[in-house]
Motif scaffolding. Structure first.
Motif, PDB file in Angstrom:
ATOM      1  N   MET A   1      34.228  47.745  51.613  1.00  0.00           N
ATOM      2  CA  MET A   1      34.491  47.320  50.246  1.00  0.00           C
ATOM      3  C   MET A   1      34.394  45.801  50.140  1.00  0.00           C
ATOM      4  O   MET A   1      34.686  45.074  51.097  1.00  0.00           O
ATOM      5  N   ALA A   2      34.021  45.312  48.972  1.00  0.00           N
ATOM      6  CA  ALA A   2      33.861  43.879  48.752  1.00  0.00           C
ATOM      7  C   ALA A   2      35.205  43.217  48.495  1.00  0.00           C
ATOM      8  O   ALA A   2      36.165  43.852  48.050  1.00  0.00           O
ATOM      9  N   SER A   3      35.269  41.928  48.775  1.00  0.00           N
ATOM     10  CA  SER A   3      36.427  41.126  48.395  1.00  0.00           C
ATOM     11  C   SER A   3      36.057  40.334  47.147  1.00  0.00           C
ATOM     12  O   SER A   3      34.923  39.874  47.001  1.00  0.00           O
ATOM     13  N   VAL A   4      37.039  40.191  46.229  1.00  0.00           N
ATOM     14  CA  VAL A   4      36.783  39.532  44.953  1.00  0.00           C
ATOM     15  C   VAL A   4      37.940  38.592  44.623  1.00  0.00           C
ATOM     16  O   VAL A   4      39.107  38.994  44.666  1.00  0.00           O
ATOM     17  N   ASP A   5      37.606  37.353  44.297  1.00  0.00           N
ATOM     18  CA  ASP A   5      38.568  36.424  43.716  1.00  0.00           C
ATOM     19  C   ASP A   5      38.369  36.444  42.206  1.00  0.00           C
ATOM     20  O   ASP A   5      37.244  36.296  41.717  1.00  0.00           O
ATOM     21  N   ILE A   6      39.460  36.642  41.472  1.00  0.00           N
ATOM     22  CA  ILE A   6      39.418  36.615  40.009  1.00  0.00           C
ATOM     23  C   ILE A   6      39.959  35.265  39.562  1.00  0.00           C
ATOM     24  O   ILE A   6      41.112  34.922  39.846  1.00  0.00           O
ATOM     25  N   ALA A   7      39.141  34.494  38.861  1.00  0.00           N
ATOM     26  CA  ALA A   7      39.503  33.131  38.465  1.00  0.00           C
ATOM     27  C   ALA A   7      39.841  33.070  36.976  1.00  0.00           C
ATOM     28  O   ALA A   7      39.102  33.598  36.139  1.00  0.00           O
ATOM     29  N   ILE A   8      40.962  32.413  36.668  1.00  0.00           N
ATOM     30  CA  ILE A   8      41.386  32.214  35.285  1.00  0.00           C
ATOM     31  C   ILE A   8      41.736  30.742  35.108  1.00  0.00           C
ATOM     32  O   ILE A   8      42.633  30.231  35.785  1.00  0.00           O
ATOM     33  N   CYS A   9      41.043  30.071  34.205  1.00  0.00           N
ATOM     34  CA  CYS A   9      41.389  28.692  33.857  1.00  0.00           C
ATOM     35  C   CYS A   9      42.312  28.731  32.644  1.00  0.00           C
ATOM     36  O   CYS A   9      42.067  29.481  31.693  1.00  0.00           O
ATOM     37  N   THR A  10      43.368  27.933  32.668  1.00  0.00           N
ATOM     38  CA  THR A  10      44.341  27.991  31.582  1.00  0.00           C
ATOM     39  C   THR A  10      44.752  26.599  31.139  1.00  0.00           C
ATOM     40  O   THR A  10      44.737  25.648  31.927  1.00  0.00           O
TER      41      THR A  10
ATOM     42  N   HIS B   1      38.501  47.545  46.475  1.00  0.00           N
ATOM     43  CA  HIS B   1      38.126  46.161  46.745  1.00  0.00           C
ATOM     44  C   HIS B   1      39.367  45.301  46.984  1.00  0.00           C
ATOM     45  O   HIS B   1      40.426  45.533  46.392  1.00  0.00           O
ATOM     46  N   ALA B   2      39.243  44.305  47.841  1.00  0.00           N
ATOM     47  CA  ALA B   2      40.324  43.366  48.112  1.00  0.00           C
ATOM     48  C   ALA B   2      40.338  42.298  47.019  1.00  0.00           C
ATOM     49  O   ALA B   2      39.338  41.613  46.803  1.00  0.00           O
ATOM     50  N   ILE B   3      41.479  42.150  46.338  1.00  0.00           N
ATOM     51  CA  ILE B   3      41.565  41.295  45.160  1.00  0.00           C
ATOM     52  C   ILE B   3      42.536  40.141  45.408  1.00  0.00           C
ATOM     53  O   ILE B   3      43.610  40.312  45.989  1.00  0.00           O
ATOM     54  N   ARG B   4      42.155  38.962  44.931  1.00  0.00           N
ATOM     55  CA  ARG B   4      43.047  37.818  44.854  1.00  0.00           C
ATOM     56  C   ARG B   4      42.805  37.129  43.516  1.00  0.00           C
ATOM     57  O   ARG B   4      41.682  37.122  43.012  1.00  0.00           O
ATOM     58  N   VAL B   5      43.866  36.582  42.918  1.00  0.00           N
ATOM     59  CA  VAL B   5      43.760  35.947  41.608  1.00  0.00           C
ATOM     60  C   VAL B   5      44.009  34.449  41.757  1.00  0.00           C
ATOM     61  O   VAL B   5      45.004  34.036  42.358  1.00  0.00           O
TER      62      VAL B   5
ATOM     63  N   PHE C   1      32.750  37.809  46.176  1.00  0.00           N
ATOM     64  CA  PHE C   1      32.433  37.612  44.771  1.00  0.00           C
ATOM     65  C   PHE C   1      33.539  36.788  44.107  1.00  0.00           C
ATOM     66  O   PHE C   1      34.706  36.844  44.521  1.00  0.00           O
ATOM     67  N   LEU C   2      33.146  36.074  43.042  1.00  0.00           N
ATOM     68  CA  LEU C   2      34.103  35.361  42.198  1.00  0.00           C
ATOM     69  C   LEU C   2      33.893  35.828  40.765  1.00  0.00           C
ATOM     70  O   LEU C   2      32.777  35.748  40.237  1.00  0.00           O
ATOM     71  N   ALA C   3      34.965  36.320  40.141  1.00  0.00           N
ATOM     72  CA  ALA C   3      34.896  36.763  38.752  1.00  0.00           C
ATOM     73  C   ALA C   3      35.671  35.783  37.878  1.00  0.00           C
ATOM     74  O   ALA C   3      36.769  35.350  38.241  1.00  0.00           O
ATOM     75  N   PHE C   4      35.098  35.437  36.731  1.00  0.00           N
ATOM     76  CA  PHE C   4      35.777  34.603  35.750  1.00  0.00           C
ATOM     77  C   PHE C   4      36.163  35.444  34.548  1.00  0.00           C
ATOM     78  O   PHE C   4      35.379  36.263  34.057  1.00  0.00           O
ATOM     79  N   VAL C   5      37.374  35.214  34.054  1.00  0.00           N
ATOM     80  CA  VAL C   5      37.824  35.804  32.802  1.00  0.00           C
ATOM     81  C   VAL C   5      38.709  34.758  32.124  1.00  0.00           C
ATOM     82  O   VAL C   5      39.303  33.913  32.800  1.00  0.00           O
ATOM     83  N   ASP C   6      38.772  34.775  30.793  1.00  0.00           N
ATOM     84  CA  ASP C   6      39.531  33.756  30.066  1.00  0.00           C
ATOM     85  C   ASP C   6      41.007  34.122  29.958  1.00  0.00           C
ATOM     86  O   ASP C   6      41.389  35.297  30.066  1.00  0.00           O
ATOM     87  N   ASP C   7      41.819  33.101  29.666  1.00  0.00           N
ATOM     88  CA  ASP C   7      43.271  33.294  29.600  1.00  0.00           C
ATOM     89  C   ASP C   7      43.740  33.819  28.254  1.00  0.00           C
ATOM     90  O   ASP C   7      44.940  33.887  27.995  1.00  0.00           O
TER      91      ASP C   7
ATOM     92  N   VAL D   1      31.304  44.952  40.006  1.00  0.00           N
ATOM     93  CA  VAL D   1      30.901  44.997  41.415  1.00  0.00           C
ATOM     94  C   VAL D   1      29.869  46.095  41.646  1.00  0.00           C
ATOM     95  O   VAL D   1      28.892  45.904  42.386  1.00  0.00           O
ATOM     96  N   GLN D   2      30.070  47.239  41.004  1.00  0.00           N
ATOM     97  CA  GLN D   2      29.117  48.338  41.163  1.00  0.00           C
ATOM     98  C   GLN D   2      27.722  47.926  40.700  1.00  0.00           C
ATOM     99  O   GLN D   2      26.716  48.201  41.368  1.00  0.00           O
ATOM    100  N   LYS D   3      27.624  47.245  39.569  1.00  0.00           N
ATOM    101  CA  LYS D   3      26.326  46.792  39.073  1.00  0.00           C
ATOM    102  C   LYS D   3      25.722  45.750  40.017  1.00  0.00           C
ATOM    103  O   LYS D   3      24.512  45.786  40.312  1.00  0.00           O
TER     104      LYS D   3
END
Length: 296
Positions: free
Chosen positions: A1-10, A31-35, A86-92, A105-107
């Motif tokens: 499984m992939a590891s993913v960092d989820i990034a949020i700028c606030t 997947h292994a997740i860190r925020v 992977f690094l994912a961005f989402v807004d606050d 991740v699947q795509k």
């Protein structure tokens, strides 16, 4: 499984708590997740909220103080802190769906894309005008040009941390005016990176009352156009006649659709977009849209 960092700028946005709670409900698909939280305020104002949320999420939370009032400083702090595949961005000011990350991740794994965008669906307040809701002017989708996505956005995206893109950073010169994400992804594709789209990777964004106005939409489209014009390559003298023709055409269509509340505004906003493109080509200075207290 992939590891993913989820990034949020606030930046001074209490809604961050709702964003984090939605992330805590994710279907991780193993997947292994860190925020990563990048606080763009002068003072570390988001730290108490992040410390409080650490006990409520099933994933590690990593806080970074990244002052001040320049979104690129915060985005680059997330890039610097990233360690995962992977690094994912989402807004606050957004809420992610349960399948959001798994769909991205699947795509990415199926298409081997460097980056994958997802849709952002606007949630309108009860006071929003009927034409705005009917036309859905605030939702965000990728733009396809001849079947290809050439640039992207950071409100819902997954980036594969390949060796070729790890050195890419957001341009701080655009950190107050906006357009830094458009610039970043143009440079990503210029390096040979590809952008794909995962329609099931849904994120929802409530529209604050101060954004549910035509004036706000005009300012937004003007800034989009200015960014595109600034980033355009080639001689302005060659590009300007085409842009001028588009402005006149959209102005004409605005008049021809005067009796349609949605189409009239849609055509007018297209005209404003092209006016912004012309301004960007001519080097007009952009207004600063970031660095002010955010709507809750």
């Amino acid at each position: 499984m992939a590891s993913v960092d989820i990034a949020i700028c606030t930046f001074r946005r209490p809604f961050l708590a709702e964003t984090l709670r939605s992330i805590g409900r994710l279907d991780t698909a193993g997947h292994a997740i860190r925020v990563i939280i990048a606080d763009n305020d002068v003072e570390p104002s988001a730290r108490p909220l992040v410390d409080e949320m650490k006990g409520q999420l099933p994933f590690p939370l990593h806080y970074v103080h990244a002052p001040a009032a320049n979104i690129c400083i915060a985005r680059n702090a997330c890039l610097d802190a990233a360690q995962a595949d992977f690094l994912a961005f989402v807004d606050d000011d957004e809420v992610v769906s349960r399948q959001w990350l798994a769909a991205l991740v699947q795509k990415a794994e199926a298409s081997d894309a460097t980056s994958v965008l997802g849709p952002v669906r606007a949630l309108y307040p009860a006071t929003a005008p009927a034409w705005m809701v009917g036309g859905d002017f605030h939702s965000t989708l990728p733009v396809f040009v001849k079947g290809t996505i050439r640039t992207g956005y950071t409100c819902n995206v997954l980036i594969r941390r390949t060796a070729s893109v790890r050195h890419l950073r957001f341009d701080p010169a655009l950190g107050r005016t906006g357009g830094e994400d458009t610039d970043y992804f143009y440079r990503l594709t210029a390096l040979g990176g590809s952008i794909d789209y995962a329609p099931d990777a849904l994120v929802e964004e409530p529209v604050p009352a101060d954004r549910a106005t035509m004036a706000w939409l005009i300012r937004r489209r003007l800034r989009f156009g200015q960014t595109h014009g600034t980033l355009m390559r080639g001689a302005p003298l060659r590009a300007l006649p085409v842009v001028a023709a588009k402005i006149m055409y959209c102005g004409l269509m605005t008049g021809l659709t005067a009796f349609s509340p949605i189409q009239r505004r849609r055509n007018w906003l297209r005209a404003v977009l092209h006016v912004g493109v012309a301004g960007g080509i001519l080097g007009m200075r952009q207004a600063q849209h970031y660095g002010q207290p955010a709507s809750s």
